[in-house]
Enzyme design. Structure first.
Site, PDB file in Angstrom:
ATOM      1  CE1 TYR A  88     -11.515  -4.609   3.789  1.00 20.47           C
ATOM      2  CE2 TYR A  88     -12.838  -4.617   5.794  1.00 20.47           C
ATOM      3  CZ  TYR A  88     -11.807  -4.097   5.040  1.00 20.47           C
ATOM      4  OH  TYR A  88     -11.042  -3.074   5.542  1.00 20.47           O
ATOM      5  CG  ASP A 142      -4.341  -2.960  -1.686  1.00 23.46           C
ATOM      6  OD1 ASP A 142      -3.264  -3.570  -1.762  1.00 23.46           O
ATOM      7  OD2 ASP A 142      -4.651  -2.253  -0.718  1.00 23.46           O
ATOM      8  CG  HIS A 166      -2.227   0.122  -2.486  1.00 22.21           C
ATOM      9  ND1 HIS A 166      -1.913   1.450  -2.625  1.00 22.21           N
ATOM     10  CD2 HIS A 166      -2.999  -0.181  -3.553  1.00 22.21           C
ATOM     11  CE1 HIS A 166      -2.497   1.927  -3.712  1.00 22.21           C
ATOM     12  NE2 HIS A 166      -3.163   0.952  -4.294  1.00 22.21           N
ATOM     13  CG  ASP A 373       3.012   0.504   6.744  1.00 20.51           C
ATOM     14  OD1 ASP A 373       2.172   0.179   5.886  1.00 20.51           O
ATOM     15  OD2 ASP A 373       2.831   1.414   7.576  1.00 20.51           O
ATOM     16  CB  VAL A 378       1.514   8.505   8.622  1.00 23.51           C
ATOM     17  CG1 VAL A 378       1.764   9.460   9.775  1.00 23.51           C
ATOM     18  CG2 VAL A 378       0.051   8.049   8.627  1.00 23.51           C
ATOM     19  CD  GLU A 381      -1.060  11.399   5.113  1.00 25.52           C
ATOM     20  OE1 GLU A 381      -1.280  11.432   6.342  1.00 25.52           O
ATOM     21  OE2 GLU A 381      -1.748  10.710   4.333  1.00 25.52           O
ATOM     22  CG  ASP A 501      12.890 -32.651 -30.530  1.00 25.82           C
ATOM     23  OD1 ASP A 501      12.435 -33.726 -30.142  1.00 25.82           O
ATOM     24  OD2 ASP A 501      14.001 -32.520 -31.086  1.00 25.82           O
TER      25      ASP A 501
HETATM   26  P1  ADQ Z   1      -2.696   1.961   5.300  1.00 27.35           P
HETATM   27  O1  ADQ Z   1      -2.336   0.695   5.987  1.00 27.35           O
HETATM   28  O2  ADQ Z   1      -4.041   2.474   5.584  1.00 27.35           O
HETATM   29  O3  ADQ Z   1      -2.487   1.882   3.719  1.00 27.35           O
HETATM   30  P2  ADQ Z   1      -0.977   4.428   5.472  1.00 27.35           P
HETATM   31  O4  ADQ Z   1      -0.136   4.455   4.288  1.00 27.35           O
HETATM   32  O5  ADQ Z   1      -0.279   4.908   6.669  1.00 27.35           O
HETATM   33  O6  ADQ Z   1      -1.538   2.985   5.816  1.00 27.35           O
HETATM   34  O7  ADQ Z   1      -2.236   5.339   5.232  1.00 27.35           O
HETATM   35  C1  ADQ Z   1      -3.134   5.649   6.253  1.00 27.35           C
HETATM   36  C2  ADQ Z   1      -3.939   6.890   5.868  1.00 27.35           C
HETATM   37  O8  ADQ Z   1      -5.015   7.047   6.773  1.00 27.35           O
HETATM   38  C3  ADQ Z   1      -3.101   8.150   5.924  1.00 27.35           C
HETATM   39  O9  ADQ Z   1      -3.469   8.974   4.845  1.00 27.35           O
HETATM   40  C4  ADQ Z   1      -3.512   8.777   7.271  1.00 27.35           C
HETATM   41  O10 ADQ Z   1      -3.444  10.177   7.262  1.00 27.35           O
HETATM   42  C5  ADQ Z   1      -4.948   8.332   7.412  1.00 27.35           C
HETATM   43  N1  ADQ Z   1      -5.340   8.151   8.813  1.00 27.35           N
HETATM   44  C6  ADQ Z   1      -4.883   7.221   9.688  1.00 27.35           C
HETATM   45  N2  ADQ Z   1      -5.487   7.387  10.886  1.00 27.35           N
HETATM   46  C7  ADQ Z   1      -6.312   8.420  10.757  1.00 27.35           C
HETATM   47  C8  ADQ Z   1      -7.218   9.061  11.660  1.00 27.35           C
HETATM   48  N3  ADQ Z   1      -7.386   8.673  12.897  1.00 27.35           N
HETATM   49  N4  ADQ Z   1      -7.909  10.075  11.156  1.00 27.35           N
HETATM   50  C9  ADQ Z   1      -7.756  10.498   9.895  1.00 27.35           C
HETATM   51  N5  ADQ Z   1      -6.934   9.942   9.026  1.00 27.35           N
HETATM   52  C10 ADQ Z   1      -6.226   8.903   9.444  1.00 27.35           C
HETATM   53  C11 ADQ Z   1      -2.069   0.874   2.785  1.00 27.35           C
HETATM   54  C12 ADQ Z   1      -0.744   0.201   3.091  1.00 27.35           C
HETATM   55  C13 ADQ Z   1       0.349   1.230   3.234  1.00 27.35           C
HETATM   56  C14 ADQ Z   1       0.413   2.102   1.987  1.00 27.35           C
HETATM   57  C15 ADQ Z   1      -0.944   2.629   1.611  1.00 27.35           C
HETATM   58  C16 ADQ Z   1      -0.932   3.323   0.252  1.00 27.35           C
HETATM   59  O11 ADQ Z   1      -0.847  -0.588   4.257  1.00 27.35           O
HETATM   60  O12 ADQ Z   1       1.588   0.621   3.469  1.00 27.35           O
HETATM   61  O13 ADQ Z   1       1.274   3.195   2.234  1.00 27.35           O
HETATM   62  O14 ADQ Z   1      -1.908   1.584   1.541  1.00 27.35           O
HETATM   63  O15 ADQ Z   1      -0.440   2.475  -0.737  1.00 27.35           O
END
Ligand code: ADQ
Length: 727
Positions: A88, A142, A166, A373, A378, A381, A501
């Site tokens: 990991y 993933d 992902h 990314d 986010v 959301e 062939d």
């Molecule tokens: P991540 O790299 O983790 O995911 P992202 O898609 O932004 O990136 O998701 C992060 C999640 O963690 C969001 O739901 C956010 O609300 C939550 N989060 C972040 N910081 C937090 C905190 N301090 N407290 C609580 N919650 C927090 C990977 C890929 C992305 C892809 C996703 C899904 O890197 O590109 O969008 O998977 O496929």
């Protein structure tokens, strides 16, 4: 409904030890929350690492964890501390993560970490097979498990397997840096369906499979020697309704009120990320600093709340990034802050759900500036919580989300001036415009939400499997062989349509070497001498070669895929209406190919021209083959020509020429009561498709085909033909 087995690194429940006791906590954010409702809505089991190293468990605790997780339909796979470190924190997050996010200079190429990756994928494969039941379908998640689809397929060849990545799939020029690039592609191609967030990632993946493995295909289909896979786009969504309804709840309003008491009525900028160098946090801070510099009128009137979720801190680079961010926060606050105003509020901690939604809800601006990314949830959301439609999203064009959310202010994350300007534009954007932009984006993410994403993927997975099942010939069981022999003996008018062939003789380095041996000539003569049999050799080869080799046999023959034909005991006749005035241009392209690729050669026939590259170094030809085929496709677009890719050969010929058209002519000659067609490559697919339903069809070598059965080698074909003639 078949059971769905979801496999991901982490489970929806995380196990921790506190005060000596085991605690089960819902995993924060991420996939677990996103897919929670979907997986509970159908028969399913979620397989993953429970979050605690094996050495930290006391006797009997593994069982305790298994039982508790079973209540939530989860199944733990236990890993040692070393495996967690090397797999990991090691290969996943120091090799794959930086490479796939275009940070090649951060990548560790360490064979020991690669071994750990292989080992953990194997551990998971064994665990999965241990709990799998017949008819289960598998959905692997993933970059942690890119070898797993093939490992499951090796153990359960008929399984229905999906994989979703992902993170981005990088461009070939970056992906090829990986020493284990072929193994990973092979691993992924064990899946029936490989899903990505955007079209670019699909193209990059297909580009790499073509260049590195030489697998062709179209419309996202990849044909491997024993299997067919599809690559497709599924942009992940969020539980939109859930976010927007919770955003209206009194709990969230209470959080907003709490924040407002501290911050007053200042404009609020909020960003939320996991700690990661791909998220572009330092450049965001630099841009904020530049914005305050250039726009002193906003000083004291705006607060930036920087929320960072702790992540992978065991990896040195993450610890360094944390320190860098903290220093930048200190510098900015030191430079611009006043008594009573802190320009940057920094929170390094997981934020409870209602507080997180409260922050989104009150934020006037949400800057999302990753250098890369896969998607970025986010952004979605934030939009989902904007129930009044107000608020401005600033979004990096390097995120998958930018493909869908074009109404955001799109920025290049490396352009600090542009981001600083985006802050100013966002803070002055008229409310009407904010609402218009957001409504369009909200509509989209509401429609394609997380459950639609998951059901779309699973639906496509079934479809893909269906295509594969309908197109994979089965190796001939004894019963079918007996039936074939029995029908042969009963029949009075028998037609044999045989490719040459690769079907009757194995491939050789040059086409001339594949001369028929005495044994084959004897076999064909014997088959053809039976008055009830008509044997036709259907080949792409030129007429003179066939006449030289088989002239003495008096079999039917088809040369150049149908340009020339000769019935049993008859003379050669030519198909009418063909022209060859296109050949000069095609020859010029292929000559260039011969110059560039040592060992390849051109074979000219009357109405077709072929380029053979069997003798060429496969690493070189794989790279160039696409270019050459593309040149030929451009040349032949809107013409009556066809570019055919055979086994290490590319051929250009008239579209009216194919083995299917020729075979139909033969089939319609008589009322045959037994037809057997055998072939090995793409040109024989036309033949198989032209056959009536009661005909026997056999493909040599495994692969996707319209044929009903398969045999492995030309030797097996000869054995079968000999067997038929034994009384
Ligand atoms: P991540 O790299 O983790 O995911 P992202 O898609 O932004 O990136 O998701 C992060 C999640 O963690 C969001 O739901 C956010 O609300 C939550 N989060 C972040 N910081 C937090 C905190 N301090 N407290 C609580 N919650 C927090 C990977 C890929 C992305 C892809 C996703 C899904 O890197 O590109 O969008 O998977 O496929």
């Amino acid at each position: 409904m078949s059971r769905l087995l979801i496999v991901s690194n982490r489970l929806p429940l995380n196990v921790e030890r506190k005060d000596g006791k085991l605690h089960f906590q819902p995993s924060l954010g991420g996939l677990a929350t996103a897919l929670g409702a979907f997986y509970k809505s159908r028969p399913s089991l979620w397989i993953g690492w429970p979050g605690i190293e094996q050495e930290r468990l006391k006797k009997g605790e593994e069982k305790q964890i298994e039982d508790k997780l079973a209540e939530e339909r989860c199944y733990p796979v236990f890993l040692s501390g070393k495996d967690v470190d090397d797999f990991y924190f090691g290969f996943c997050n120091q090799t794959i993560w930086p490479l796939f996010h275009y940070f090649p200079h951060f990548v560790e190429y360490d064979p020991e970490l690669w071994q750990a990756y292989q080992r953990v994928n194997e551990i998971f494969a064994d665990a999965i097979v241990g709990v799998a039941k017949e008819d289960d379908i598998f959905w692997v998640q993933d970059y942690h498990f890119m070898l797993l689809p093939k490992l499951i397929r090796d153990r359960l060849p008929r399984a229905t397997i999906g994989f979703f990545l992902h993170i981005p799939f990088p461009a070939y020029e970056v992906y090829r840096l990986l020493p284990w690039r072929r193994e990973i592609l092979d691993g992924l191609l064990g899946a029936n369906l490989v899903g990505f967030h955007t079209h670019d990632y699909v193209w990059n993946f297909l580009d790499s499979t073509r260049n590195l493995l030489g697998y062709g295909g179209s419309m996202g289909w990849v044909t491997t020697p024993d299997h067919v896979s599809k690559a497709d786009v599924f942009p992940i969504g969020i539980g939109y309704e859930h976010y927007s309804s919770i955003a209206k709840s009194p709990e969230v309003d209470a959080e907003v009120k709490k924040f407002r008491e501290k911050l007053g009525d200042r404009k609020i900028i909020v960003s939320v990320d996991r700690l990661d160098y791909s998220k572009g946090i330092p450049n965001r801070l630099e841009a904020y600093s530049l914005f305050l510099e250039k726009h002193p009128e906003y000083r004291e009137k705006v607060v930036f709340i920087l929320v960072i979720g702790p992540s992978r801190i065991k990896v040195q680079r993450y610890a360094d990034l944390k320190q860098q961010i903290e220093e930048m926060v200190g510098t900015i606050n030191g430079k611009f802050g006043t008594i009573g105003w802190t320009p940057l509020e920094y929170l390094y901690s997981p934020i409870p759900y209602h507080a997180l939604l409260g922050l989104y809800k009150m934020a006037d601006v949400c800057p999302i500036t990753p250098l890369r990314d896969g998607m970025n949830l986010v952004a979605k959301e934030y939009l989902a919580t904007k129930v009044d439609g107000k608020g401005v999203l600033i979004l990096s064009e390097m995120t998958g989300a930018a493909r869908e959310l074009g109404d955001a202010i799109i920025i290049n994350p490396n352009n600090i001036e542009e981001i600083a300007q985006a802050f100013a534009d966002a803070l002055t954007m008229p409310e009407k415009e904010q609402i218009e932009r957001n409504r369009a984006m909200q509509e989209r993410i509401k429609r394609y939400d997380i459950s639609r994403w998951a059901s779309d993927f699973i639906g496509k997975l079934y479809e893909t499997k269906k295509v594969e099942s309908g197109n994979m010939p089965v190796s001939m069981p004894d019963k079918a062989r007996e039936e074939l022999t029995s029908q042969y003996h009963k029949a009075q008018k028998r037609l044999f349509l045989l490719d040459y062939d690769g079907t009757l003789v194995p491939f050789t380095e040059t086409p001339e070497e594949a001369k028929p041996d005495a044994e084959l000539l004897k076999l064909l003569a014997e088959l053809n001498s039976n008055a009830k049999n008509e044997v036709v050799l259907l080949s792409g080869r030129d007429k003179n070669t066939l006449a030289n080799w088989f002239g003495g046999l008096k079999t039917g023959m088809v040369a150049e895929h149908g340009v020339w034909m000769k019935a049993k005991g008859g003379d050669w006749g030519m198909m009418t209406g063909l022209s060859d005035d296109w050949k000069d241009e095609a020859r010029a392209i292929l000559k260039l190919a011969v110059d560039r690729i040592e060992g390849s050669l051109i074979e000219e026939k009357d109405y077709s021209i072929a380029w053979h590259y069997r003798k060429a170094d496969p690493r070189i030809s794989e790279r160039h083959i696409r270019e050459i085929v593309n040149d030929l496709l451009n040349l032949t677009a809107n013409s009556n020509l066809r570019v055919l890719e055979g086994s290490k050969v590319v051929e250009v010929k008239s579209a009216n020429l194919n083995k299917g058209i020729t075979a139909r002519q033969w089939i319609s000659k008589q009322d045959w009561d037994f037809i057997l067609a055998i072939g090995d490559d793409a040109t024989d697919e036309d033949l198989f498709q032209a056959l009536p339903g009661n005909a026997w069809s056999i493909k040599v070598r495994p692969g996707v085909s319209a044929a009903k059965f398969s045999l492995d080698t030309p030797e097996d074909v000869r054995a079968l033909l000999r067997e038929l003639m034994v009384k």
